[in-house]
Structures are given as C-alpha cells and as structure tokens.
Design an enzyme around this catalytic site. Sequence first.
Site, PDB file in Angstrom:
ATOM      1  N   ARG A 191       0.851  -1.199   0.000  1.00 54.71           N
ATOM      2  CA  ARG A 191       0.000   0.000   0.000  1.00 54.71           C
ATOM      3  C   ARG A 191       0.883   1.244   0.000  1.00 54.71           C
ATOM      4  O   ARG A 191       1.322   1.725   1.039  1.00 54.71           O
ATOM      5  CB  ARG A 191      -0.924  -0.013   1.215  1.00 54.71           C
ATOM      6  CG  ARG A 191      -2.001  -1.079   1.136  1.00 54.71           C
ATOM      7  CD  ARG A 191      -2.857  -1.092   2.374  1.00 54.71           C
ATOM      8  NE  ARG A 191      -2.093  -1.525   3.554  1.00 54.71           N
ATOM      9  CZ  ARG A 191      -2.601  -1.645   4.773  1.00 54.71           C
ATOM     10  NH1 ARG A 191      -3.862  -1.337   4.990  1.00 54.71           N
ATOM     11  NH2 ARG A 191      -1.849  -2.050   5.766  1.00 54.71           N
ATOM     12  N   ASP A 243       2.240   5.070  -0.249  1.00 51.31           N
ATOM     13  CA  ASP A 243       1.779   6.333   0.327  1.00 51.31           C
ATOM     14  C   ASP A 243       1.498   7.357  -0.769  1.00 51.31           C
ATOM     15  O   ASP A 243       1.835   7.157  -1.946  1.00 51.31           O
ATOM     16  CB  ASP A 243       2.839   6.898   1.286  1.00 51.31           C
ATOM     17  CG  ASP A 243       3.074   5.997   2.483  1.00 51.31           C
ATOM     18  OD1 ASP A 243       2.155   5.250   2.857  1.00 51.31           O
ATOM     19  OD2 ASP A 243       4.195   6.046   3.048  1.00 51.31           O
ATOM     20  N   TYR A 294      12.168  -1.473  -3.747  1.00 48.86           N
ATOM     21  CA  TYR A 294      11.935  -0.063  -4.067  1.00 48.86           C
ATOM     22  C   TYR A 294      13.233   0.574  -4.556  1.00 48.86           C
ATOM     23  O   TYR A 294      14.338   0.126  -4.219  1.00 48.86           O
ATOM     24  CB  TYR A 294      11.478   0.714  -2.830  1.00 48.86           C
ATOM     25  CG  TYR A 294      10.049   0.501  -2.407  1.00 48.86           C
ATOM     26  CD1 TYR A 294       9.046   1.401  -2.782  1.00 48.86           C
ATOM     27  CD2 TYR A 294       9.687  -0.582  -1.620  1.00 48.86           C
ATOM     28  CE1 TYR A 294       7.734   1.224  -2.377  1.00 48.86           C
ATOM     29  CE2 TYR A 294       8.366  -0.772  -1.211  1.00 48.86           C
ATOM     30  CZ  TYR A 294       7.402   0.137  -1.594  1.00 48.86           C
ATOM     31  OH  TYR A 294       6.106  -0.046  -1.202  1.00 48.86           O
ATOM     32  N   ARG A 341      11.614   5.760   2.979  1.00 46.54           N
ATOM     33  CA  ARG A 341      11.986   7.181   2.935  1.00 46.54           C
ATOM     34  C   ARG A 341      12.808   7.592   4.156  1.00 46.54           C
ATOM     35  O   ARG A 341      13.630   8.496   4.086  1.00 46.54           O
ATOM     36  CB  ARG A 341      10.739   8.040   2.786  1.00 46.54           C
ATOM     37  CG  ARG A 341      10.075   7.852   1.424  1.00 46.54           C
ATOM     38  CD  ARG A 341       8.926   8.810   1.177  1.00 46.54           C
ATOM     39  NE  ARG A 341       7.757   8.505   1.980  1.00 46.54           N
ATOM     40  CZ  ARG A 341       7.108   9.385   2.727  1.00 46.54           C
ATOM     41  NH1 ARG A 341       7.523  10.642   2.796  1.00 46.54           N
ATOM     42  NH2 ARG A 341       6.044   9.032   3.407  1.00 46.54           N
TER      43      ARG A 341
END
Length: 293
Positions: A56, A58, A139, A227
């Site tokens: 999911r 952001d 990622y 992040r």
Amino acid sequence: MPGKTRIRLDLSYDGGNFLGWSAQPGLRTVQGELESALAIIFGKHGPVEPLTVAGRTDAGVHATGQVAHLDVTKEQLGVLSRPRGKTPPLAPGARFDGPRALGRRLNGIAGLNADIYVSRGSFAPEGFDARFSATWRRYQYRVADASAPRNPLLRGHTLWYPAVLDLDRMNQAAQGLLGLHDWAAFCKPREGATTVRTLERFFWTRADDGVLTAEVRADAFCHSMVRSLVGATIAVGESKLESGRLVELRDELDRPSDFKVLPAKGLTLVEVGYPPEAEMAARAHTTRNRRPV
C-alpha cells in the site's frame, strides 16, 4: 474464495496525483480509481470485491511493479469471456483470456493519457494472495545531488538535493543496517502493526549522469520506512551523521530527529517477489502470523 476466481493484476502508476493506494471517500487514490473502473465493467453482475495489493504505497509514491488481486464471480468472469467489438481476433486454436481482457478494459476506461496502466491480467495460481504470498518488495529512490544535472522532465520522480553526497559513506551506513530488526525508529507507527522486518538489500549507485539511486529490498516495509532509511543515509553522505550512528538509532526504537523523512516523489515500487506456485498458500499462511517482536 469458494465459488470465485482470483485474478492477478500487474500494474504501474505515476503517484504524483494520487493520495496513496488505499481508497478514501472523496479523494483520488489508485485503489479508488481501479475499483470505480471495475464497477463500470461488472456493475450489472454483482458488487465488486475490494482489491488486495502487495504494497500500500503512500501519497505521491510511484510504482512500476505493483501487484494486486481481485476475486470475481462466475457471472463476472463470463462478462470478460465475451469478446467486444475492438478485441483483436484470436489466433487459431487459442482460447479467449478473460483476465487479459480485464486489463485491456481497465486501460480503455483509464484512457491513453492515464497515470495508471495494467500491464498484465492473469489467472492467479492456487493459494495466491497479492499481499501475503509476497516474499519481498523492492523499491528505488532517485536523488540528484549538487553534483548531478537537474532534469526538469524527471522532476516528479527525482529528489533534487542541495549538497554533494558521499556515495561510499552512504553505502557503508546502508550495509550496517541489514538483517532482521525492529524498525520502530524508522517507521510511522500504526496501531496494532508490527515494525519487525528483514532488510535484505540496501545500497546506493551513481549513474553516468550523476544521479544517485538507492536500491532497498525487504520482506515487507512499515509506513515511511524506505523514505526514512534513505533520509538517514543521506545525512551520513552529507557528513551530518556517522555511519555507526544509524545502528544506534535503530536499536533505540524511538523515532529520532537526527535525519529527515524524504519526500515521496523520488520513491518507486519496482518489483514484488513471490515463491513458486506450489508454495503460495503456505507462504500466505506464514505471513499472516504476526512476527514476534
């Protein structure tokens, strides 16, 4: 699910104009857009099951390798099995592919200038769950530091950073973080959610054009973890933190103020890994069991 057929959807999206994946009333989200399109396709044949997604993302996060699944009834599958006027003719002996047709219809509703694209629709193997069968997510995060050119065409997918970053220091810090740990210091807490994860891969590279890319892979990620990891190693690359300090911060388990959580626009979900088909159900069962802290 008894009486239903599971379809896997592989998709990409530009997250810049989405408020994340999860459907929210009155807000534009990836799940919301897809489920609205599914309601158009299946509207006369019963309600649409909510999509289940591998990760999911952001608000503002992009994806080139996202995976979701959808359960459809026999009647809904029948809708997909009826060729439409512009459907390409089948090759001799070929069978009409409903999931592939679903992908085409979703893309048709989205339009040629859409920021969502379904690259593949397929029948899911027995026991497949887009979220719980996944063994890892990968990622990438792109950064143009002060030594790299600023390409306005990629400004929505690259963070422009105002300092020169030391690649070797960043990689030293990243390698020291690998393994199974509690990542509470690098996550935005969510009630009832564990922050124990296995960070399998984390390193930085600098391309010929000078742009830095972080490669981050784990069995799963908690909210804002990638992040935060990127922001922490950038602080090391700018000599604001020593590399060993990141391990100390991680093990203190309290969310620190020593580094910044970086903006979403540089982050892209590029791949989700799954086990062999025969192991899908077992993997889903194992993942559903909460990790011990």
